[in-house]
Design a protein around this motif. Structure first.
Motif, PDB file in Angstrom:
ATOM      1  N   ASN A 257      39.136  -0.296  23.703  1.00  0.00           N
ATOM      2  CA  ASN A 257      39.708   0.900  23.077  1.00  0.00           C
ATOM      3  C   ASN A 257      41.024   1.392  23.673  1.00  0.00           C
ATOM      4  OD1 ASN A 257      37.414   1.965  21.159  1.00  0.00           O
ATOM      5  ND2 ASN A 257      36.406   1.321  23.052  1.00  0.00           N
ATOM      6  N   ARG A 258      41.189   1.270  24.973  1.00  0.00           N
ATOM      7  CA  ARG A 258      42.350   1.863  25.614  1.00  0.00           C
ATOM      8  C   ARG A 258      42.859   0.926  26.703  1.00  0.00           C
ATOM      9  NH1 ARG A 258      42.730   7.558  24.870  1.00  0.00           N
ATOM     10  NH2 ARG A 258      41.103   8.360  23.524  1.00  0.00           N
ATOM     11  N   GLY A 259      43.653  -0.047  26.304  1.00  0.00           N
ATOM     12  CA  GLY A 259      44.105  -1.047  27.246  1.00  0.00           C
ATOM     13  C   GLY A 259      44.928  -0.495  28.396  1.00  0.00           C
ATOM     14  N   ARG A 260      45.533   0.680  28.207  1.00  0.00           N
ATOM     15  CA  ARG A 260      46.389   1.215  29.257  1.00  0.00           C
ATOM     16  C   ARG A 260      45.589   1.775  30.430  1.00  0.00           C
ATOM     17  NH1 ARG A 260      47.259   6.737  29.506  1.00  0.00           N
ATOM     18  NH2 ARG A 260      46.010   7.983  28.063  1.00  0.00           N
ATOM     19  N   CYS A 261      44.318   2.077  30.237  1.00  0.00           N
ATOM     20  CA  CYS A 261      43.481   2.639  31.298  1.00  0.00           C
ATOM     21  C   CYS A 261      42.837   1.520  32.113  1.00  0.00           C
ATOM     22  CB  CYS A 261      42.397   3.542  30.719  1.00  0.00           C
ATOM     23  SG  CYS A 261      43.036   5.081  30.029  1.00  0.00           S
ATOM     24  N   LYS A 262      42.754   1.735  33.411  1.00  0.00           N
ATOM     25  CA  LYS A 262      42.152   0.766  34.315  1.00  0.00           C
ATOM     26  C   LYS A 262      40.992   1.409  35.066  1.00  0.00           C
ATOM     27  CE  LYS A 262      45.273  -2.247  33.198  1.00  0.00           C
ATOM     28  NZ  LYS A 262      44.904  -3.367  32.298  1.00  0.00           N
ATOM     29  N   VAL A 263      39.955   0.612  35.329  1.00  0.00           N
ATOM     30  CA  VAL A 263      38.781   1.084  36.060  1.00  0.00           C
ATOM     31  C   VAL A 263      38.816   0.495  37.466  1.00  0.00           C
ATOM     32  CG1 VAL A 263      36.269   1.222  36.099  1.00  0.00           C
ATOM     33  CG2 VAL A 263      37.474   1.136  33.906  1.00  0.00           C
ATOM     34  N   LEU A 264      38.716   1.354  38.458  1.00  0.00           N
ATOM     35  CA  LEU A 264      38.700   0.933  39.859  1.00  0.00           C
ATOM     36  C   LEU A 264      37.439   1.458  40.525  1.00  0.00           C
ATOM     37  CD1 LEU A 264      42.436   1.691  40.671  1.00  0.00           C
ATOM     38  CD2 LEU A 264      41.427  -0.547  40.242  1.00  0.00           C
ATOM     39  N   ALA A 265      37.019   0.804  41.604  1.00  0.00           N
ATOM     40  CA  ALA A 265      35.769   1.190  42.265  1.00  0.00           C
ATOM     41  C   ALA A 265      35.920   1.130  43.777  1.00  0.00           C
ATOM     42  CB  ALA A 265      34.623   0.283  41.815  1.00  0.00           C
ATOM     43  N   SER A 266      35.038   1.845  44.459  1.00  0.00           N
ATOM     44  CA  SER A 266      35.033   1.896  45.913  1.00  0.00           C
ATOM     45  C   SER A 266      34.773   0.499  46.489  1.00  0.00           C
ATOM     46  CB  SER A 266      33.945   2.870  46.375  1.00  0.00           C
ATOM     47  OG  SER A 266      33.893   2.944  47.768  1.00  0.00           O
ATOM     48  N   PRO A 267      35.388   0.177  47.638  1.00  0.00           N
ATOM     49  CA  PRO A 267      36.244   1.053  48.451  1.00  0.00           C
ATOM     50  C   PRO A 267      37.706   0.979  48.044  1.00  0.00           C
ATOM     51  CG  PRO A 267      35.758  -0.954  49.658  1.00  0.00           C
ATOM     52  CD  PRO A 267      35.050  -1.080  48.345  1.00  0.00           C
TER      53      PRO A 267
END
Length: 270
Positions: free
Chosen positions: A139-149
């Motif tokens: 849906n939104r290619g410009r958004c990125k998902v990041l995770a700890s650490p």
């Protein structure tokens, strides 16, 4: 879906006091029509200052979750450091000098230490990252998902460095420098630690809200619930159980079915 808000708390409080809507309006010094719309549900997202006036008039002063004796005030508090006093806060230089085996966050110049995450914590994080990653890819290619650490310098200052469990950023290329994300993410998800729940419910929730994070989820496996704050709309939190499909307040059609998540984790843990 299980929803609990300040409005419902205030309805209960109004009944306890034996007040009419007119009495509430008079004590809070706001128009009767505004009060009527809030208590009838016609106004779904009351202005924060209006809610605060009613809360104060009715002798409450804060929104309180029932567990952990945790107060999650929607009123932004003034800073704890006053001008003119010698600044003894720890800085990012001190943060980066810590031994590598220590898990610590720096908030307003003070360190908060955490233990290593549990297996359940990591399973929850993996499942949620998978859901978010699939959604934004579609849906939104410009958004990125990041995770700890991953380090997040939330306020772009020298005194705060957090590592959220999961966070969503819109312009990752513009805000990543020196190995950390610089600024407030669009969305943050934190998974509650059993030994220190107030760190997320109070301390980090307030920091995210004040820094400009648009949406914040608190995933609490102990209490089997998910608290969703939509700061972008300045609305009251939504509270779901692990039997519900949790919905985002800022991303259309983004949902996380926690019943399916629990089933997937159960297969891994057994």
């Amino acid at each position: 879906m299980y929803i609990q808000s300040n409005v419902e708390r205030l309805k209960k409080r109004k009944k306890e006091l034996g007040w009419s809507n007119m009495k509430v309006a008079k004590e809070a010094n706001i128009p009767l029509g505004t009060v009527n719309k809030i208590f009838s549900g016609a106004t779904k997202y009351p202005r924060n200052e209006t809610m605060n006036a009613i809360i104060k008039a009715m002798g409450l002063g804060y929104y309180e979750l029932e567990d952990y004796h945790t107060r999650t005030s929607m009123i932004r508090e003034t800073g704890k450091y006053q001008a003119g006093k010698k600044d003894k806060r720890a800085t990012l230089k001190t943060y980066y000098s810590l031994p590598g085996e220590l898990r610590a966050e720096l908030i307003d110049g003070r360190f908060y230490y955490t233990s290593n995450p549990t297996m359940e914590h990591q399973c929850l994080m993996v499942e949620l990252v998978s859901i978010l990653h699939a959604y934004f890819n579609e849906n939104r290619g410009r958004c990125k998902v990041l995770a700890s650490p991953c380090d997040v310098r939330l306020n772009k200052d020298n005194y705060t460095m957090l590592h959220p469990d999961i966070f969503v950023v819109a312009d990752s290329g513009k805000c990543i420098c020196d190995g950390f994300y610089d600024g407030a993410p669009e969305m943050v998800i934190e998974i509650v630690s059993p030994e220190n729940p107030e760190h997320i419910y109070e301390r980090k929730r307030e920091k995210y809200q004040n820094a400009g994070v648009k949406e914040f989820w608190i995933v609490d496996a102990i209490k089997q619930r998910v608290v969703v704050y939509c700061f972008a709309r300045d609305e009251m939190p939504m509270i779901y159980t692990f039997e519900d499909e949790v919905e985002s307040g800022i991303y259309m059609d983004l949902k996380a079915d926690f019943r399916k998540i629990e089933e997937a984790i159960g297969e891994i843990m057994t």
